[in-house]
Design an enzyme around this catalytic site. Structure first.
Site, short mmCIF file in Angstrom:
data_model
loop_
_atom_site.label_atom_id
_atom_site.label_comp_id
_atom_site.label_asym_id
_atom_site.label_seq_id
_atom_site.Cartn_x
_atom_site.Cartn_y
_atom_site.Cartn_z
N CYS A 146 95.18 -26.32 23.63
CA CYS A 146 93.97 -26.87 23.14
C CYS A 146 92.94 -25.67 23.33
O CYS A 146 92.90 -24.99 24.43
CB CYS A 146 93.32 -28.03 24.02
SG CYS A 146 91.62 -28.33 23.66
N GLY A 160 94.29 -47.31 -4.74
CA GLY A 160 95.45 -46.75 -4.28
C GLY A 160 96.09 -47.18 -2.78
O GLY A 160 96.51 -46.32 -2.09
N SER A 217 98.25 -50.43 -0.68
CA SER A 217 98.60 -51.66 -0.55
C SER A 217 97.86 -52.86 0.08
O SER A 217 98.36 -54.01 0.00
CB SER A 217 100.15 -51.45 -0.17
OG SER A 217 100.05 -51.07 1.27
N HIS A 268 92.72 -42.56 9.41
CA HIS A 268 93.91 -42.49 10.07
C HIS A 268 94.04 -40.81 10.47
O HIS A 268 95.19 -40.64 10.87
CB HIS A 268 94.96 -42.90 8.92
CG HIS A 268 94.97 -44.33 9.05
ND1 HIS A 268 95.79 -45.25 7.97
CD2 HIS A 268 94.19 -45.55 9.81
CE1 HIS A 268 95.42 -46.27 8.32
NE2 HIS A 268 94.60 -46.63 9.06
P1 OAD Z 1 101.02 -47.74 0.63
O1 OAD Z 1 102.36 -46.79 0.42
O2 OAD Z 1 101.05 -48.84 1.67
O3 OAD Z 1 100.63 -48.16 -0.74
C1 OAD Z 1 100.27 -47.49 -1.92
C2 OAD Z 1 99.64 -48.28 -2.76
O4 OAD Z 1 99.29 -47.26 -4.17
C3 OAD Z 1 100.57 -49.16 -3.36
O5 OAD Z 1 99.91 -50.30 -3.66
C4 OAD Z 1 100.95 -48.79 -4.99
O6 OAD Z 1 101.08 -49.74 -5.92
C5 OAD Z 1 99.68 -47.54 -5.52
N1 OAD Z 1 100.13 -46.76 -6.35
C6 OAD Z 1 101.27 -45.90 -6.19
N2 OAD Z 1 100.95 -45.16 -7.35
C7 OAD Z 1 99.76 -45.21 -7.56
C8 OAD Z 1 99.09 -44.39 -8.64
N3 OAD Z 1 99.49 -43.36 -9.32
N4 OAD Z 1 97.77 -45.06 -8.93
C9 OAD Z 1 97.25 -45.96 -8.23
N5 OAD Z 1 97.81 -46.59 -7.37
C10 OAD Z 1 99.15 -46.31 -6.97
O7 OAD Z 1 99.93 -46.66 1.36
P2 OAD Z 1 98.66 -47.10 2.19
O8 OAD Z 1 98.09 -48.50 1.75
O9 OAD Z 1 97.78 -46.05 1.80
O10 OAD Z 1 99.11 -45.03 8.06
O11 OAD Z 1 99.10 -47.11 3.41
C11 OAD Z 1 98.31 -47.50 4.38
C12 OAD Z 1 98.74 -46.81 5.78
O12 OAD Z 1 100.07 -47.36 6.19
C13 OAD Z 1 98.69 -45.21 5.74
O13 OAD Z 1 97.43 -44.72 5.95
C14 OAD Z 1 99.59 -44.84 6.80
C15 OAD Z 1 100.74 -46.05 6.41
O14 OAD Z 1 101.53 -46.29 7.53
C16 OAD Z 1 99.47 -44.31 9.13
O15 OAD Z 1 100.32 -43.27 9.09
C17 OAD Z 1 98.75 -44.68 10.51
#
Ligand code: OAD
Length: 229
Positions: free
Chosen positions: A135, A173, A175, A107
């Site tokens: 650039c 970590g 979702s 990303h």
């Molecule tokens: P999310 O915020 O959607 O999910 C974070 C996950 O981490 C959740 O399932 C939480 O339960 C878990 N979590 C929180 N604290 C934790 C801890 N201490 N240990 C383990 N797990 C924990 O984030 P992403 O899945 O990374 O994209 O989101 C995906 C994409 O959506 C990101 O890359 C971003 C966003 O929009 C862009 O900006 C293009």
């Protein structure tokens, strides 16, 4: 020999370093509107607003340190060498600062900018981007090296090749709601990988996940890495 282990990380691995996750309680997208800062339209409509959002995040990064989970993955990479690939959805640099070398930022990367005219022109950048930033290769305008919603993530060919051949796929970590990353587990599974989830919340009866370990990344990731053979 091909890659044995592919790791996918999301915002949850950096949560205990004090970085906001995106969804859930107090998540980034509760405070910011995706349409204002993370779409191609936002960049066309108000580039300064978009740049300032990522300037703010970039400036804050030195205040956050890699945690035990980032460090454990860097150590596992040292042990596995070419058998290992880390794919992250995160735009922070905590994996690199923990010592990881084989990291694909699918990303994008807060510590880079990209040329508006030629997407091959990307460069390291740790300052404040403005409308005047140029650039260094061709003098055109720049943008954050972030993959916005509706844009295609980076390194997809390389990632898919690794997912096809890996024996183990572990997602940490995340979702698992944002595609294509959310589809990696089913893709890897269809090619025979064993799939593990390490997360604060784990899925119920997910057909693509063989093992789920629930807990905080700093507690469960080091243990899992140590036990990985
Ligand atoms: P999310 O915020 O959607 O999910 C974070 C996950 O981490 C959740 O399932 C939480 O339960 C878990 N979590 C929180 N604290 C934790 C801890 N201490 N240990 C383990 N797990 C924990 O984030 P992403 O899945 O990374 O994209 O989101 C995906 C994409 O959506 C990101 O890359 C971003 C966003 O929009 C862009 O900006 C293009």
């Amino acid at each position: 020999m091909g890659i044995k282990l592919v790791v996918l990380t999301g915002a949850g691995i950096s949560a205990e370093s004090g970085l906001r996750t995106f969804r859930g309680n107090d998540g980034m997208w509760e405070h910011e509107n995706i349409e204002d800062v993370c779409t191609p339209r936002a960049l066309r409509r108000d580039p300064k607003r978009v740049m300032d959002f990522y300037n703010f995040l970039r400036k804050g990064l030195p205040n956050h340190q890699p945690n035990a989970a980032h460090i454990a993955l860097a150590e596992l990479e040292k042990r596995l060498g070419d058998d290992f690939l880390l794919v992250t959805q995160n735009v922070d640099n905590l994996h690199e600062r923990a010592g990881s070398k084989r990291v694909l930022h699918m990303h994008g990367d807060l510590m880079k900018l990209r040329c508006m005219d030629n997407s091959d022109h990307e460069f390291m950048f740790d300052g404040e981007e403005t409308l005047e930033t140029k650039c260094p290769f061709c003098g055109a305008k720049t943008r954050p090296d972030i993959v916005f919603f509706e844009e295609v993530p980076f390194y997809m060919d390389e990632i898919q090749a690794a997912l096809r051949e890996c024996k183990e796929f572990v997602y940490i970590g995340t979702s698992s709601v944002v595609y294509p990353a959310a589809g990696f587990k089913s893709f890897a599974k269809s090619f025979g990988a064993h799939v593990t989830c390490l997360n604060l919340e784990v899925p119920d009866n997910d057909p693509y996940t063989d093992v789920s370990i629930q807990g905080k990344a700093t507690e469960i990731v080091p243990k899992w890495c140590e036990s990985f053979k």
